[in-house]
Scaffold this active site. Structure first.
Site, PDB file in Angstrom:
ATOM      1  N   HIS A  57      13.649  -3.604  -5.957  1.00  0.00           N
ATOM      2  CA  HIS A  57      13.480  -2.146  -6.040  1.00  0.00           C
ATOM      3  C   HIS A  57      14.698  -1.439  -6.618  1.00  0.00           C
ATOM      4  O   HIS A  57      14.580  -0.314  -7.093  1.00  0.00           O
ATOM      5  CB  HIS A  57      13.149  -1.562  -4.672  1.00  0.00           C
ATOM      6  CG  HIS A  57      11.734  -1.841  -4.261  1.00  0.00           C
ATOM      7  ND1 HIS A  57      10.710  -2.009  -5.156  1.00  0.00           N
ATOM      8  CD2 HIS A  57      11.177  -1.974  -3.034  1.00  0.00           C
ATOM      9  CE1 HIS A  57       9.594  -2.238  -4.505  1.00  0.00           C
ATOM     10  NE2 HIS A  57       9.848  -2.235  -3.210  1.00  0.00           N
ATOM     11  N   THR A  99       3.132  -7.881  -4.272  1.00  0.00           N
ATOM     12  CA  THR A  99       2.364  -9.092  -3.966  1.00  0.00           C
ATOM     13  C   THR A  99       1.382  -8.771  -2.838  1.00  0.00           C
ATOM     14  O   THR A  99       1.778  -8.251  -1.804  1.00  0.00           O
ATOM     15  CB  THR A  99       3.331 -10.222  -3.538  1.00  0.00           C
ATOM     16  OG1 THR A  99       4.397 -10.258  -4.474  1.00  0.00           O
ATOM     17  CG2 THR A  99       2.631 -11.554  -3.503  1.00  0.00           C
ATOM     18  N   ARG A 125       8.835 -10.925 -12.735  1.00  0.00           N
ATOM     19  CA  ARG A 125       7.397 -10.781 -13.012  1.00  0.00           C
ATOM     20  C   ARG A 125       7.110 -11.044 -14.485  1.00  0.00           C
ATOM     21  O   ARG A 125       7.961 -10.823 -15.340  1.00  0.00           O
ATOM     22  CB  ARG A 125       6.942  -9.361 -12.653  1.00  0.00           C
ATOM     23  CG  ARG A 125       6.754  -9.161 -11.169  1.00  0.00           C
ATOM     24  CD  ARG A 125       6.171  -7.773 -10.888  1.00  0.00           C
ATOM     25  NE  ARG A 125       5.666  -7.715  -9.550  1.00  0.00           N
ATOM     26  CZ  ARG A 125       4.409  -7.989  -9.203  1.00  0.00           C
ATOM     27  NH1 ARG A 125       3.514  -8.276 -10.111  1.00  0.00           N
ATOM     28  NH2 ARG A 125       4.036  -7.941  -7.948  1.00  0.00           N
ATOM     29  N   GLU A 154      11.462 -15.533  -6.899  1.00  0.00           N
ATOM     30  CA  GLU A 154      10.011 -15.457  -6.702  1.00  0.00           C
ATOM     31  C   GLU A 154       9.365 -15.484  -8.069  1.00  0.00           C
ATOM     32  O   GLU A 154       9.825 -14.802  -8.991  1.00  0.00           O
ATOM     33  CB  GLU A 154       9.637 -14.139  -6.022  1.00  0.00           C
ATOM     34  CG  GLU A 154       9.930 -14.092  -4.564  1.00  0.00           C
ATOM     35  CD  GLU A 154       9.495 -12.758  -3.983  1.00  0.00           C
ATOM     36  OE1 GLU A 154       8.715 -12.021  -4.621  1.00  0.00           O
ATOM     37  OE2 GLU A 154       9.960 -12.437  -2.904  1.00  0.00           O
ATOM     38  N   GLU A 195       6.610 -19.874   2.836  1.00  0.00           N
ATOM     39  CA  GLU A 195       6.962 -18.543   3.325  1.00  0.00           C
ATOM     40  C   GLU A 195       5.666 -17.904   3.784  1.00  0.00           C
ATOM     41  O   GLU A 195       4.741 -17.728   2.989  1.00  0.00           O
ATOM     42  CB  GLU A 195       7.616 -17.690   2.228  1.00  0.00           C
ATOM     43  CG  GLU A 195       7.926 -16.280   2.728  1.00  0.00           C
ATOM     44  CD  GLU A 195       8.709 -15.434   1.735  1.00  0.00           C
ATOM     45  OE1 GLU A 195       9.504 -15.995   0.943  1.00  0.00           O
ATOM     46  OE2 GLU A 195       8.524 -14.197   1.757  1.00  0.00           O
ATOM     47  N   HIS A 223      12.111 -11.154  -7.924  1.00  0.00           N
ATOM     48  CA  HIS A 223      10.840 -11.611  -8.487  1.00  0.00           C
ATOM     49  C   HIS A 223      10.872 -11.314  -9.987  1.00  0.00           C
ATOM     50  O   HIS A 223      10.900 -10.150 -10.385  1.00  0.00           O
ATOM     51  CB  HIS A 223       9.699 -10.830  -7.800  1.00  0.00           C
ATOM     52  CG  HIS A 223       8.321 -11.271  -8.197  1.00  0.00           C
ATOM     53  ND1 HIS A 223       7.197 -10.799  -7.566  1.00  0.00           N
ATOM     54  CD2 HIS A 223       7.872 -12.130  -9.144  1.00  0.00           C
ATOM     55  CE1 HIS A 223       6.118 -11.358  -8.102  1.00  0.00           C
ATOM     56  NE2 HIS A 223       6.512 -12.157  -9.073  1.00  0.00           N
ATOM     57  N   ASN A 230      15.771  -8.811  -0.797  1.00  0.00           N
ATOM     58  CA  ASN A 230      15.045  -8.678  -2.058  1.00  0.00           C
ATOM     59  C   ASN A 230      15.483  -7.381  -2.743  1.00  0.00           C
ATOM     60  O   ASN A 230      15.307  -6.287  -2.199  1.00  0.00           O
ATOM     61  CB  ASN A 230      13.535  -8.663  -1.768  1.00  0.00           C
ATOM     62  CG  ASN A 230      12.720  -8.561  -3.048  1.00  0.00           C
ATOM     63  OD1 ASN A 230      13.038  -7.769  -3.927  1.00  0.00           O
ATOM     64  ND2 ASN A 230      11.675  -9.348  -3.159  1.00  0.00           N
ATOM     65  N   HIS A 239       7.463 -10.044   3.869  1.00  0.00           N
ATOM     66  CA  HIS A 239       6.571  -9.013   3.319  1.00  0.00           C
ATOM     67  C   HIS A 239       6.268  -7.965   4.375  1.00  0.00           C
ATOM     68  O   HIS A 239       5.711  -8.267   5.426  1.00  0.00           O
ATOM     69  CB  HIS A 239       5.254  -9.561   2.756  1.00  0.00           C
ATOM     70  CG  HIS A 239       4.798  -8.730   1.590  1.00  0.00           C
ATOM     71  ND1 HIS A 239       4.154  -7.542   1.756  1.00  0.00           N
ATOM     72  CD2 HIS A 239       4.979  -8.876   0.258  1.00  0.00           C
ATOM     73  CE1 HIS A 239       3.922  -7.010   0.565  1.00  0.00           C
ATOM     74  NE2 HIS A 239       4.431  -7.791  -0.363  1.00  0.00           N
ATOM     75  N   GLY A 240       6.692  -6.744   4.086  1.00  0.00           N
ATOM     76  CA  GLY A 240       6.410  -5.619   4.971  1.00  0.00           C
ATOM     77  C   GLY A 240       7.284  -5.571   6.214  1.00  0.00           C
ATOM     78  O   GLY A 240       7.051  -4.749   7.110  1.00  0.00           O
ATOM     79  N   ARG A 277       8.501  -5.813 -15.014  1.00  0.00           N
ATOM     80  CA  ARG A 277       8.489  -4.387 -14.666  1.00  0.00           C
ATOM     81  C   ARG A 277       9.747  -3.930 -13.935  1.00  0.00           C
ATOM     82  O   ARG A 277      10.070  -2.764 -13.936  1.00  0.00           O
ATOM     83  CB  ARG A 277       7.244  -4.016 -13.869  1.00  0.00           C
ATOM     84  CG  ARG A 277       7.247  -4.526 -12.459  1.00  0.00           C
ATOM     85  CD  ARG A 277       6.202  -3.817 -11.629  1.00  0.00           C
ATOM     86  NE  ARG A 277       4.887  -4.365 -11.849  1.00  0.00           N
ATOM     87  CZ  ARG A 277       3.979  -4.504 -10.872  1.00  0.00           C
ATOM     88  NH1 ARG A 277       4.261  -4.122  -9.646  1.00  0.00           N
ATOM     89  NH2 ARG A 277       2.795  -5.006 -11.108  1.00  0.00           N
TER      90      ARG A 277
HETATM   91  N1  PXP Z   1       8.465 -12.250   0.201  1.00  0.00           N
HETATM   92  C1  PXP Z   1       7.666 -12.281  -0.896  1.00  0.00           C
HETATM   93  C2  PXP Z   1       7.073 -13.592  -1.304  1.00  0.00           C
HETATM   94  C3  PXP Z   1       7.429 -11.118  -1.649  1.00  0.00           C
HETATM   95  O1  PXP Z   1       6.632 -11.176  -2.733  1.00  0.00           O
HETATM   96  C4  PXP Z   1       8.058  -9.922  -1.259  1.00  0.00           C
HETATM   97  C5  PXP Z   1       7.878  -8.679  -2.098  1.00  0.00           C
HETATM   98  O2  PXP Z   1       8.428  -8.866  -3.346  1.00  0.00           O
HETATM   99  C6  PXP Z   1       8.886  -9.934  -0.129  1.00  0.00           C
HETATM  100  C7  PXP Z   1       9.049 -11.105   0.603  1.00  0.00           C
HETATM  101  C8  PXP Z   1       9.575  -8.704   0.357  1.00  0.00           C
HETATM  102  O3  PXP Z   1       8.621  -7.789   0.800  1.00  0.00           O
HETATM  103  P1  PXP Z   1       9.041  -6.311   1.196  1.00  0.00           P
HETATM  104  O4  PXP Z   1       9.565  -5.666  -0.055  1.00  0.00           O
HETATM  105  O5  PXP Z   1       7.773  -5.702   1.691  1.00  0.00           O
HETATM  106  O6  PXP Z   1      10.101  -6.427   2.240  1.00  0.00           O
END
Ligand code: PXP
Length: 242
Positions: free
Chosen positions: A10, A101, A45, A70, A151, A43, A7, A191-192, A49
């Site tokens: 950032h 998210t 948005r 996303e 997911e 993503h 992803n 995520h995380g 942003r």
């Molecule tokens: N999966 C989804 C659906 C997300 O919304 C995000 C964050 O944009 C991620 C994965 C990646 O999460 P992280 O940036 O915490 O690795």
């Protein structure tokens, strides 16, 4: 094989800090692919942003692996997805005030709209994944909405602050993955996830197709790239004044 979706939101977040042209998320996508990424995730948005419409258009043309978009179920964004045709769309909940998210989609509460969007995307040739909590009622609702993939939100596992809590969250993920597969759904997770918690997750949770990881990879890239960046600037300064 478990695919790694990187992803790159950032990278665009840093660019938007100056609203300029660097760093370019498209360049980051190419470097990620050249180093083993199996897919690129962004993503788009509603408030744009970080990733913008032009990024998504360019990524569609440049990404050689798989582009996973996303997105919320907002009509404008769905229209863009149907035009751009990413390889995969992942529906996520979206709140303007959130930093990232915050949890899975409530597929039960929004089933009518989610089903509509899954159908529109399918007709446009896009496979749809639903970002959900790994719990029975959401898994069944995802299947009923026509999703092919889910997911699982791994944020609770990643954020657990004791060993016991982490194991509990892992158990929920493992059971959820078994149920999803029995239901006929394919399973991704994200995520995380970071350099400390991904190994254990994969050891316990079998049958995952893809992990989507952003924050920890971009954070590490900033620090591992720091030495080269500083010494290059230092060389320019020294060359100019000597
Ligand atoms: N999966 C989804 C659906 C997300 O919304 C995000 C964050 O944009 C991620 C994965 C990646 O999460 P992280 O940036 O915490 O690795």
């Amino acid at each position: 094989m478990v695919r790694l979706g990187v992803n790159i939101d950032h990278v665009a977040t840093i660019r938007q800090a100056r609203k300029g042209i660097e760093p370019d998320p498209v360049a980051a996508a190419v470097i990620a692919e050249l180093n083993g990424a199996d897919g690129i995730t962004v993503h788009l948005r509603e408030d744009r942003r970080h990733i913008g419409d032009r990024d998504v258009d360019t990524l569609r043309r440049v990404v050689r692996t798989r582009l996973n978009l996303e997105m919320s179920v907002n009509a404008e964004i769905v229209g863009i997805a149907c035009k751009v045709k990413p390889d995969q769309a992942t529906l996520v909940p979206e709140r303007r005030e959130e930093i990232t998210t915050e949890g899975g989609l409530d597929v039960i509460a929004h089933r009518v709209r989610i089903k509509e969007v899954v159908t529109d995307l399918r007709e446009a040739g896009i496979i749809t994944s639903l970002f959900i909590e790994p719990v029975g009622e959401q898994i069944r609702a995802a299947r009923d909405a026509g999703a092919v993939l889910v997911e699982f939100h791994t944020g609770r596992y990643a954020g657990a602050d004791t060993d016991e809590a982490r194991q509990r969250e892992l158990d929920v993920l493992v059971r959820g993955a078994e149920l999803a597969r029995r239901t006929g759904l394919r399973v991704n997770a994200g995520h995380g996830l970071n350099y400390d918690n991904t190994f254990e997750l994969l050891k316990r949770m079998t049958g995952i197709e893809e992990l989507n990881i952003g924050h920890s990879i971009i954070s590490r890239a900033v620090l591992t790239g720091m030495a080269e960046a500083v010494s290059r600037m230092k060389t320019i300064i020294e060359t100019a004044v000597n």
